[in-house]
Design an enzyme around this catalytic site. Structure first.
Site: not given
Ligand code: LAN
Length: 757
Positions: A485
């Site tokens: 996305d």
């Molecule tokens: C994110 C941030 C952005 C998010 C969107 C683009 C909004 C979504 O549509 C797809 C998934 C994604 C890229 C995403 C995946 C998981 C993230 C990276 C996070 C929520 C930001 C932080 C999170 C990450 C997993 C945090 C670290 C924690 C762990 C459990 C390893």
């Protein structure tokens, strides 16, 4: 070497490892206690907020504290700095909006001031309460000096975010106190120099003891305590790096896991395998006394491997995982982990970490794996290795300073993602051709041009990465992880602007095709899209979820949000380039929209995985349906989606969903009433679906306008985002981009209503 004077506008790249010289390193790995006594960070009441500056080096964010008066004078604080720091902006009131389009203009007037020098929008990206501890513990065990101004504001942030009654911390800022949050944040405060007898620490400790003490923390916290030497390794369930030696065809081989769990498991397994512990210090010795209810020397470490406080146990370990853990701990580890096998596994794990270093210039995927990799490299190579020092330096990019203090963001920022939505908000209001917004939009376009990823990663297959040429990441190209996305939203914004008269074509057709070619690799067999990669294994892998505090973490899933973004990007592209891979694109879109229908819940809404919750995903799903002409009038799916949203509209015209909905899978109202972000999401969904009853929409629009401040801004309300079902995360720019989009759409659909709303 003195730090060179600079200002935010001169966005030249900081010399590599400059910090090595400014944040003095310990000269040898001798007695840390000795060094710690000399270098122990001084904690002050607070820092002088007029001295903080956000530096933007082509999207790389670092917060600088200018202790030198001259430097502070030469680099004045910008509106963005002041806004993020919660300092007064003293902006005049704007003319009162006569209608929704005026409200968008006022919103843009304010939001434009937050655009950063390289053309993007940034913001705090906090929420999770386990990220800052990862950074601080990694600093501590690798003897990275913590400047007093960091230590001071870390203390302030954690005190500000302690639970007002019990003094503990939760999994995220709105969550109830948990063993995970309390163990990690209590430790963090002690490591930055807060005394154990500080009244807030006494209170937090009492709460921790009520929760059962550190033995009741989940796996990830136990792992950090073992690294720190506050717990013994026997309390950590096995994380064998040998798993990485399994042939790829094995159904549970780690390359099939979700990218985040893969990247976290990797360093975890290396240090577990080595049972590596930091050098013992007074603070560590003292934490052993403070954090447990039992006498430290008498703790049955192995007996507590599976002890966990019920509040932390969102995803209890399955019988299968418990059995595997038992076998690994009692048979595999003592009998079969022979030296050659162990070294082979450790070497390969480190090799994979090195590939990640190369591909991200030591930034790493996110705020958990980054600090963990730093510790691994330090454990193997010692303090003077390039990658260790580069990691120490780049860890600053995960930090953010706000009115409450210093925190760690979930990623190294939200640059590409929020910039794409900002452009789309202007487009939806029909203002892209207005010369007033041209300079802002042009800078945003130049930013996306600069941030497009131009090549696949080196050794793509060897390190199991997804194709990424032509893509955009969520944050920036340094991090460089394509997400379905993020590619889509950025691509849409680029196409919109480049097709607007007066804007240059910075990204040529070939580069647009590169993005499309990568996007097409995201098609799942059932028609949907996932986040970073198409799923590489089924949801049964959740049987091996060892993290306890998170759900749906082991593999990729199918998401209506990601699916919609891809559908709308492909549709827009197809309109402008009807000949390029036309058949595949049509097929993709039809399959995706068909999947969206199957994903609808019986109540008519869609479950959201990245925003809270049904409101967020329903907005996207309704847009998907609309993209193939299915709206309220002609589609039962669209009608049911709209009816679901309307059934949740509140008396005041707004919507308000609580994060508990993500955990429970049921729509739950937020106790604090209507929220502008959710109201905007619902309105956008309804307008995309051409919901025919204007009054309901106008009521929501009125609420958005009432909540807008006289200077054009909207104020922060409840948390907006989520991941892995249980952890919330803030998207502060959503309160600008989505209300502006909703207002803009309304003004286009009902132009005559401009003055009567
Ligand atoms: C994110 C941030 C952005 C998010 C969107 C683009 C909004 C979504 O549509 C797809 C998934 C994604 C890229 C995403 C995946 C998981 C993230 C990276 C996070 C929520 C930001 C932080 C999170 C990450 C997993 C945090 C670290 C924690 C762990 C459990 C390893």
């Amino acid at each position: 070497m003195a730090r060179k004077k600079t200002n935010a506008a001169s966005a030249d790249v900081e010399p590599v490892l400059e910090k090595g010289s400014t944040r003095k390193r310990f000269s040898n790995a001798g007695d840390l206690d000795h060094a710690a006594k000399r270098q122990r960070p001084e904690i002050e009441e607070r820092t002088d907020y007029s001295r903080w500056r956000l530096r933007d080096d082509h999207s790389r964010h670092t917060w600088k504290y200018l202790e030198d008066d001259e430097a502070a004078k030469n680099w004045p604080q910008t509106y963005a700095d002041k806004y993020f720091l919660g300092l007064p902006l003293d902006l005049p009131d704007l003319p009162k909006p006569k209608g929704p389009l005026d409200a968008v203009r006022n919103g843009l007037d304010f939001f434009e001031k937050l655009q950063l020098p390289s053309g993007h929008w940034g913001c705090e990206y906090g929420g999770p309460m386990f990220l800052l501890p990862c950074v601080v513990i990694a600093w501590y065990v690798t003897k990275t000096p913590i400047p007093w101004y960091y230590a001071t504001e870390i203390k302030n942030y954690l005190f500000a975010r302690a639970h007002p009654e019990d003094g503990g911390w939760g999994l995220h800022i709105e969550g109830e106190t948990s063993a995970f949050g309390t163990v990690l944040n209590y430790t963090t405060l002690r490591l930055v120099g807060v005394d154990a007898d500080h009244p807030k620490m006494v209170k937090a400790r009492a709460t921790l003891h009520k929760l059962g003490g550190a033995t009741h923390a989940p796996h990830w916290a136990k792992w950090w305590l073992a690294v720190l030497g506050v717990a013994k390794w026997d309390i950590v369930n096995p994380v064998p790096p040998e798993l990485w030696l399994l042939p790829d065809w094995i159904p549970f081989a780690p390359w099939r896991w979700w990218i985040h769990i893969r990247q976290v498991f990797l360093p975890m397994s290396y240090l577990w395998s080595r049972q590596w512990q930091a050098e013992e210090t007074d603070t560590i010795r003292s934490l052993r006394k403070e954090m447990f209810v039992e006498d430290w020397d008498k703790i049955d470490w192995a007996g507590h491997r599976n002890t966990i406080h019920p509040r932390d146990n969102y995803h209890p370990k399955t019988w299968l995982l418990n059995m595997m853990n038992w076998i690994l701990a009692n048979i595999w580890k003592p009998i079969f982990r022979v030296k050659p096998l162990v070294s082979k596994a450790e070497d390969w794990a480190m090799k994979l970490i090195e590939m990640e270093n190369d591909n991200t210039d030591c930034l790493d995927l996110a705020t958990v794996s980054g600090p963990m990799n730093l510790v691994c490299l330090y454990a193997r190579d010692g303090p003077d290795n390039y990658a260790v020092r580069r990691h120490q330096e780049r860890a600053d990019e995960f930090l953010w300073v706000k009115d409450e203090g210093l925190l760690a963001n979930g990623t190294n920022g939200v640059q590409c993602w929020d910039t794409a939505f900002a452009i789309q908000a202007v487009m939806d209001a029909g203002l892209t051709e207005d010369p007033r917004w041209r300079p802002m939009l042009l800078k945003a376009l130049e930013f996306l041009d600069d941030q497009q990823i131009r090549e696949n990663v080196k050794d793509q297959d060897k390190c199991y990465r997804q194709q990424r040429k032509g893509a955009w990441a969520f944050s920036n190209k340094d991090q460089g992880y394509a997400v379905s996305d993020c590619v889509s939203e950025a691509l849409k914004s680029v196409i919109i602007l480049q097709k607007t008269p007066g804007f240059p074509t910075l990204i040529d057709d070939q580069r647009i095709f590169d993005a499309i070619d990568t996007l097409l690799t995201y098609k799942n067999p059932g028609g949907s899209c996932s986040s970073y990669e198409p799923p590489r294994a089924g949801s049964w892998m959740e049987m091996l979820n060892a993290a306890e505090v998170f759900g749906q973490i082991m593999v990729e899933y199918e998401y209506p949000e990601c699916t919609t973004a891809v559908v709308t990007a492909l549709s827009l592209f197809h309109k402008h380039w009807p000949a390029h891979r036309a058949k595949e694109i049509e097929h993709f879109i039809n399959g995706a929209v068909a999947w969206i229908k199957t994903n609808q819940k019986p109540h008519g809404g869609w479950y959201g995985s990245w925003g809270i919750c049904f409101t967020y995903a329903s907005m996207f799903a309704l847009e998907s349906l609309a993209s193939t002409g299915e709206t309220y009038k002609n589609s039962i799916h669209s009608k049911r989606g709209c009816d679901f949203l309307i059934s949740k509209q509140r008396e005041d015209g707004g919507w308000s969903e609580h994060y508990k909905a993500c955990e429970t899978g049921e729509y739950i109202e937020h106790p604090s009433g209507s929220q502008v972000v959710m109201t905007a999401w619902a309105l956008i969904g309804l307008m995309k679906a051409k919901y025919p009853h204007k009054e309901a929409i106008a009521k929501g629009i009125r609420l958005l306008m009432e909540r807008q401040q006289p200077n054009g801004e909207w104020l922060q309300e409840a948390i907006e985002g989520v991941f892995n079902k249980s952890c919330m995360i803030s998207y502060p720019n959503y309160k600008f981009t989505f209300p502006m989009k909703a207002l803009g759409m309304f003004s286009k659909i009902y132009p005559d209503e401009e003055t009567t709303v």
